[in-house]
Design a protein around this motif. Structure first.
Motif, PDB file in Angstrom:
ATOM      1  N   PHE A  61       0.626  -0.557   0.314  1.00  0.00           N
ATOM      2  CA  PHE A  61       0.026  -0.048   0.065  1.00  0.00           C
ATOM      3  C   PHE A  61       0.677   1.576  -0.112  1.00  0.00           C
ATOM      4  N   VAL A  62       2.028   1.218   0.448  1.00  0.00           N
ATOM      5  CA  VAL A  62       3.126   2.706   0.714  1.00  0.00           C
ATOM      6  C   VAL A  62       3.805   2.407   0.111  1.00  0.00           C
ATOM      7  N   SER A  63       4.205   1.977  -1.094  1.00  0.00           N
ATOM      8  CA  SER A  63       4.933   1.641  -1.853  1.00  0.00           C
ATOM      9  C   SER A  63       4.334   2.371  -3.256  1.00  0.00           C
ATOM     10  N   ILE A  64       2.768   1.353  -3.687  1.00  0.00           N
ATOM     11  CA  ILE A  64       1.776   1.924  -4.535  1.00  0.00           C
ATOM     12  C   ILE A  64       1.268   3.558  -4.664  1.00  0.00           C
ATOM     13  N   VAL A  69       1.651   9.080  -6.407  1.00  0.00           N
ATOM     14  CA  VAL A  69       1.854  10.435  -6.131  1.00  0.00           C
ATOM     15  C   VAL A  69       3.277  10.649  -6.426  1.00  0.00           C
ATOM     16  N   THR A  70       4.169  10.627  -6.054  1.00  0.00           N
ATOM     17  CA  THR A  70       4.991  10.799  -6.672  1.00  0.00           C
ATOM     18  C   THR A  70       6.002  11.290  -8.436  1.00  0.00           C
ATOM     19  N   LEU A  72       2.385  11.645 -10.197  1.00  0.00           N
ATOM     20  CA  LEU A  72       1.965  12.716 -10.573  1.00  0.00           C
ATOM     21  C   LEU A  72       2.268  14.317 -10.377  1.00  0.00           C
ATOM     22  N   PHE A  73       3.459  13.829  -9.130  1.00  0.00           N
ATOM     23  CA  PHE A  73       3.829  15.635  -8.854  1.00  0.00           C
ATOM     24  C   PHE A  73       5.526  15.459  -9.379  1.00  0.00           C
ATOM     25  N   PHE A  74       5.901  14.411 -10.118  1.00  0.00           N
ATOM     26  CA  PHE A  74       7.003  14.954 -11.347  1.00  0.00           C
ATOM     27  C   PHE A  74       7.093  15.472 -11.887  1.00  0.00           C
ATOM     28  N   MET A  75       5.137  14.521 -13.154  1.00  0.00           N
ATOM     29  CA  MET A  75       4.505  15.103 -14.700  1.00  0.00           C
ATOM     30  C   MET A  75       4.697  16.841 -14.267  1.00  0.00           C
ATOM     31  N   THR A  76       3.179  16.819 -12.658  1.00  0.00           N
ATOM     32  CA  THR A  76       2.517  18.539 -12.692  1.00  0.00           C
ATOM     33  C   THR A  76       4.074  19.331 -12.567  1.00  0.00           C
ATOM     34  N   TYR A  77       5.320  19.123 -12.367  1.00  0.00           N
ATOM     35  CA  TYR A  77       6.273  19.851 -12.196  1.00  0.00           C
ATOM     36  C   TYR A  77       7.036  19.959 -13.174  1.00  0.00           C
ATOM     37  N   LEU A  78       7.800  18.635 -13.841  1.00  0.00           N
ATOM     38  CA  LEU A  78       7.854  18.610 -15.525  1.00  0.00           C
ATOM     39  C   LEU A  78       7.139  19.708 -16.412  1.00  0.00           C
ATOM     40  N   LEU A  79       5.950  19.398 -16.224  1.00  0.00           N
ATOM     41  CA  LEU A  79       4.648  20.203 -17.625  1.00  0.00           C
ATOM     42  C   LEU A  79       4.591  21.751 -17.054  1.00  0.00           C
ATOM     43  N   GLN A  80       5.158  22.064 -15.552  1.00  0.00           N
ATOM     44  CA  GLN A  80       4.706  23.434 -15.442  1.00  0.00           C
ATOM     45  C   GLN A  80       3.976  23.702 -14.928  1.00  0.00           C
ATOM     46  N   LEU A  81       2.882  22.649 -14.953  1.00  0.00           N
ATOM     47  CA  LEU A  81       1.575  22.345 -14.348  1.00  0.00           C
ATOM     48  C   LEU A  81       1.246  23.195 -13.230  1.00  0.00           C
ATOM     49  N   GLN A  82       1.767  23.691 -12.355  1.00  0.00           N
ATOM     50  CA  GLN A  82       2.084  23.805 -11.289  1.00  0.00           C
ATOM     51  C   GLN A  82       1.822  25.429 -11.368  1.00  0.00           C
ATOM     52  N   LEU A  83       2.024  26.511 -12.514  1.00  0.00           N
ATOM     53  CA  LEU A  83       1.725  27.559 -12.783  1.00  0.00           C
ATOM     54  C   LEU A  83       1.103  27.952 -12.900  1.00  0.00           C
ATOM     55  N   LYS A  84       0.426  26.601 -13.810  1.00  0.00           N
ATOM     56  CA  LYS A  84      -1.644  26.959 -13.682  1.00  0.00           C
ATOM     57  C   LYS A  84      -2.610  27.332 -12.319  1.00  0.00           C
ATOM     58  N   PHE A  85      -2.073  26.015 -11.729  1.00  0.00           N
ATOM     59  CA  PHE A  85      -2.936  26.727 -10.372  1.00  0.00           C
ATOM     60  C   PHE A  85      -1.715  26.870  -9.135  1.00  0.00           C
ATOM     61  N   TRP A  90       2.447  25.386  -3.889  1.00  0.00           N
ATOM     62  CA  TRP A  90       2.796  23.858  -3.877  1.00  0.00           C
ATOM     63  C   TRP A  90       4.094  23.699  -3.060  1.00  0.00           C
ATOM     64  N   SER A  91       5.263  24.738  -2.890  1.00  0.00           N
ATOM     65  CA  SER A  91       6.193  24.359  -1.641  1.00  0.00           C
ATOM     66  C   SER A  91       5.374  23.778  -0.797  1.00  0.00           C
ATOM     67  N   LEU A  92       4.507  24.194  -0.241  1.00  0.00           N
ATOM     68  CA  LEU A  92       4.129  23.584   1.035  1.00  0.00           C
ATOM     69  C   LEU A  92       3.620  22.163   1.267  1.00  0.00           C
ATOM     70  N   VAL A  93       2.503  21.934  -0.303  1.00  0.00           N
ATOM     71  CA  VAL A  93       2.078  20.790  -0.405  1.00  0.00           C
ATOM     72  C   VAL A  93       2.974  19.628  -0.631  1.00  0.00           C
ATOM     73  N   LEU A  94       4.098  20.513  -1.202  1.00  0.00           N
ATOM     74  CA  LEU A  94       5.398  18.854  -1.592  1.00  0.00           C
ATOM     75  C   LEU A  94       6.109  18.756  -0.654  1.00  0.00           C
ATOM     76  N   MET A  95       6.443  19.649   1.095  1.00  0.00           N
ATOM     77  CA  MET A  95       7.507  19.746   1.948  1.00  0.00           C
ATOM     78  C   MET A  95       6.130  18.820   3.099  1.00  0.00           C
ATOM     79  N   ILE A  96       5.262  18.451   3.227  1.00  0.00           N
ATOM     80  CA  ILE A  96       3.961  17.635   4.226  1.00  0.00           C
ATOM     81  C   ILE A  96       4.243  16.030   2.962  1.00  0.00           C
ATOM     82  N   PHE A  97       3.790  16.529   1.609  1.00  0.00           N
ATOM     83  CA  PHE A  97       3.263  15.117   0.834  1.00  0.00           C
ATOM     84  C   PHE A  97       4.961  14.008   1.238  1.00  0.00           C
TER      85      PHE A  97
END
Length: 170
Positions: A61-64, A69-70, A72-85, A90-97
């Motif tokens: 469960f933990v690994s999958i 989610v990792t 998804l985050f990687f694709m979000t940052y790679l495609l710069q989708l965080q700039l649309k939202f 994002w920095s706080l969300v990523l730190m908590i994650f």
């Protein structure tokens, strides 16, 4: 007229651009490592008779979950989708994650390592489970390092006053 708005002008089509600099950054490199190591953990466990031992269900469960989610985050940052939202911190969300992933991977690593039994009747299960424990430990360390770097990004450490003021007001 399918591609035109009511005013007759062409619609702005959003085509995400790849951010190659992100992959070379510490967080991007660690996310790549987390994806590869997390994939190794759950594929090694999935190739055993994990369903006979409840402890390995937790590790799966933990690994999958964190692998998905990792990625998804990687694709979000790679495609710069965080700039649309831009409303999302994002920095706080990523730190908590990353902090939650570190803590849960600690439990998964301990669970996986404690459940490895050298007297297993299937030698290949023992080898795969031992390897999964090792890679779970490496994944835990990678998430811990990401927590450190994402904390620095959240606090704005590592930048000077001019760049932090310029980006805060832009």
């Amino acid at each position: 007229m399918a591609g035109l708005s009511r005013s007759g002008s062409p619609r702005a089509i959003f085509l995400p651009a790849l951010d190659g600099a992100f992959v070379l950054s510490p967080l991007g490199g660690l996310m790549c490592a987390q994806a590869v190591l997390g994939l190794l953990v759950w594929t090694l466990i999935a190739d055993t008779t994990y369903y006979l031992h409840a402890a390995y269900s937790w590790v799966m469960f933990v690994s999958i979950f964190f692998w998905i989610v990792t990625v998804l985050f990687f694709m979000t940052y790679l495609l710069q989708l965080q700039l649309k939202f831009y409303v999302v911190p994002w920095s706080l969300v990523l730190m908590i994650f990353n902090a939650v992933a570190t803590v849960l991977y600690i439990t998964a690593f301990i669970t996986c390592a404690a459940a490895v039994q050298p007297t297993s009747w299937r030698q290949w299960d023992y080898n795969r489970r031992a390897a999964a424990s090792f890679f779970a430990c490496l994944t835990m360390v990678a998430y811990g390092m990401s927590t450190f770097f994402s904390f620095r990004a959240w606090k704005g450490l590592g930048s000077n006053a001019a760049t932090s003021q310029a980006t805060d007001h832009a």
